[in-house]
Enzyme design. Structure first.
Site, PDB file in Angstrom:
ATOM      1  N   THR A 334       0.824  -1.209   0.000  1.00  0.00           N
ATOM      2  CA  THR A 334       0.000   0.000   0.000  1.00  0.00           C
ATOM      3  C   THR A 334       0.858   1.259   0.000  1.00  0.00           C
ATOM      4  O   THR A 334       2.073   1.216   0.201  1.00  0.00           O
ATOM      5  CB  THR A 334      -0.918   0.034   1.240  1.00  0.00           C
ATOM      6  OG1 THR A 334      -0.125   0.260   2.407  1.00  0.00           O
ATOM      7  CG2 THR A 334      -1.693  -1.263   1.378  1.00  0.00           C
ATOM      8  N   CYS A 335       0.195   2.382  -0.186  1.00  0.00           N
ATOM      9  CA  CYS A 335       0.886   3.671  -0.228  1.00  0.00           C
ATOM     10  C   CYS A 335       1.115   4.261   1.162  1.00  0.00           C
ATOM     11  O   CYS A 335       1.526   5.427   1.279  1.00  0.00           O
ATOM     12  CB  CYS A 335       0.088   4.659  -1.089  1.00  0.00           C
ATOM     13  SG  CYS A 335      -0.057   4.151  -2.810  1.00  0.00           S
ATOM     14  N   ASP A 336       0.832   3.510   2.204  1.00  0.00           N
ATOM     15  CA  ASP A 336       0.990   3.986   3.567  1.00  0.00           C
ATOM     16  C   ASP A 336       2.387   3.623   4.075  1.00  0.00           C
ATOM     17  O   ASP A 336       2.828   2.478   3.966  1.00  0.00           O
ATOM     18  CB  ASP A 336      -0.069   3.348   4.463  1.00  0.00           C
ATOM     19  CG  ASP A 336      -0.207   4.045   5.798  1.00  0.00           C
ATOM     20  OD1 ASP A 336       0.828   4.479   6.343  1.00  0.00           O
ATOM     21  OD2 ASP A 336      -1.328   4.145   6.302  1.00  0.00           O
TER      22      ASP A 336
END
Length: 395
Positions: A334-336
């Site tokens: 994910t982009c987290d």
């Protein structure tokens, strides 16, 4: 092929056969993938049954509510510990007889009570008078266990923080139940998850014996059931005691109970944690601050969700047999930025598309996974559902 043989072979650096099978599974089903081995579920159940003879084991569905686990354990003679309507529906769909279940959530809505009763489950847990009085309308149909709190700082998760009455309050709840005509069947407790020794259970058992005697001394009906909960440890790390040694003080304490008392337990993690491996693929990589970051197609928001709250110790391996190792980072897709699975892990140089295998992934992993960022959670496949291998390595 079994998950146990995969783990054993990896540990011994003897990979060829299992490497081919892992790659075959990944090719057939894609990644990320969770592989559930029902043979390991069987063996874990048998190990605990042997360590706690004369204790009826109720599998707690919470860590892995999968139909294959339920059907496998039902065939082994297990009972089941339910806490939600969804879990009631799952065991019902698999064909579990209702008299092999209990509903143990200490706090319930009236609709939850009705749902369990409509299935046929009639044993519930309470830990306060407010909860007790919810059962007045159903007093002819239910039997209750009073959950007692035994705080335990030496655990992965102290389940007495949120639920359970103080030992001295149990008699007062039993008195009130007698006044309103609700039957108290027995006591329950949960000393927490991944307790280091069985001594906490033994102390709790002996205190419950005292409470049972207090109930009789007051003139109330004798209690006939003691639920010793779950939390039995699995070997995330080598220092965890073998289950037979761990349970020795529990067995000694249980021997002090009257023969008329039925003893039950609620194992969850112990049954399923070793039964699942995760297979993920390297999506891409980047050199950052002297380390190679490998971005996997599974991560914290997926099957590794337990790393955020469960503090479990998973064991990660690669199929690459190169002896030269480098400090690396495994990150999720994910982009987290918090989506990091492992840091400073020593790995050989990996190529995009290579597989990363993680063991001990059966508890509090896929059941708490999400589709955050629209990355699809790992598919779960079950193997050995109907076959029993007698040569599985025992704990």
């Amino acid at each position: 092929m079994s998950v146990t043989s995969i783990i054993s072979a990896i540990a011994e650096n003897n990979l060829p056969f299992d490497s081919e099978n892992i790659e075959s599974l990944a090719s057939r089903y894609g990644t990320p993938l969770m592989v559930l081995d029902c043979d390991v579920v069987r063996q874990q159940f048998r190990n605990l049954q042997q360590a706690l003879p004369n204790v009826d084991l109720h599998y707690a569905l919470k860590p892995l509510p999968h139909p294959a686990v339920v059907s496998t354990l039902l065939a082994e003679g297990a009972y089941f510990d339910l806490a939600t309507n969804g879990e009631v529906d799952l065991v019902s769909s698999v064909g579990v007889p209702a008299d092999r279940t209990i509903q143990t959530h200490p706090i319930k809505r009236d609709s939850d009570i009705k749902h369990a009763l409509s299935y046929g489950c009639n044993v519930f847990v309470v830990d306060n008078v407010n909860e007790l009085e919810k059962f007045v309308a159903y007093k002819d149909d239910v039997e209750l266990l009073i959950r007692v709190s035994f705080p335990n700082a030496d655990v992965l998760a102290d389940l007495s923080k949120k639920f359970g009455c103080k030992p001295e309050a149990a008699l007062e709840i039993a008195k009130r139940a007698f006044e309103i005509g609700v039957r108290i069947k027995g006591l329950s407790f949960h000393v927490g998850s991944q307790t280091k020794t069985g001594d906490k259970y033994a102390t709790a058992v002996r205190r419950c014996i005292d409470i049972m005697n207090e109930v009789v001394d007051f003139g109330l009906p004798a209690l006939s059931t003691l639920d010793i909960g779950g939390g039995f440890p699995v070997q995330y790390t080598p220092d965890v005691l073998p289950i037979s040694i761990f349970c020795k003080p529990i067995r000694e304490a249980l021997a002090e109970l009257p023969e008329t008392v039925r003893v039950i337990a609620e194992p969850g993690r112990y049954i399923v944690a070793p039964a699942v491996i995760n297979i993920a693929s390297v999506m891409g990589q980047s050199d950052r601050n002297g380390q190679t970051w490998y971005y996997l197609d599974d991560g914290i928001y997926g099957s590794f969700s337990g790393l955020m709250f469960d503090e479990a110790k998973y064991q990660t391996f690669v199929l690459n047999s190169s002896q030269e190792l480098f400090s690396s980072v495994l990150a999720g897709p994910t982009c987290d930025s918090i989506d990091v699975v492992a840091e400073q892990i020593m790995l050989p140089k990996l190529s995009n598309g290579e597989l990363v295998v993680t063991t001990m992934m059966g508890a509090y992993t896929c059941c708490t996974a999400t589709d955050f960022n629209f990355f699809k959670r790992a598919e779960v496949i079950a193997i050995n559902e109907a076959v029993v291998f007698e040569d599985i390595i025992t704990a």
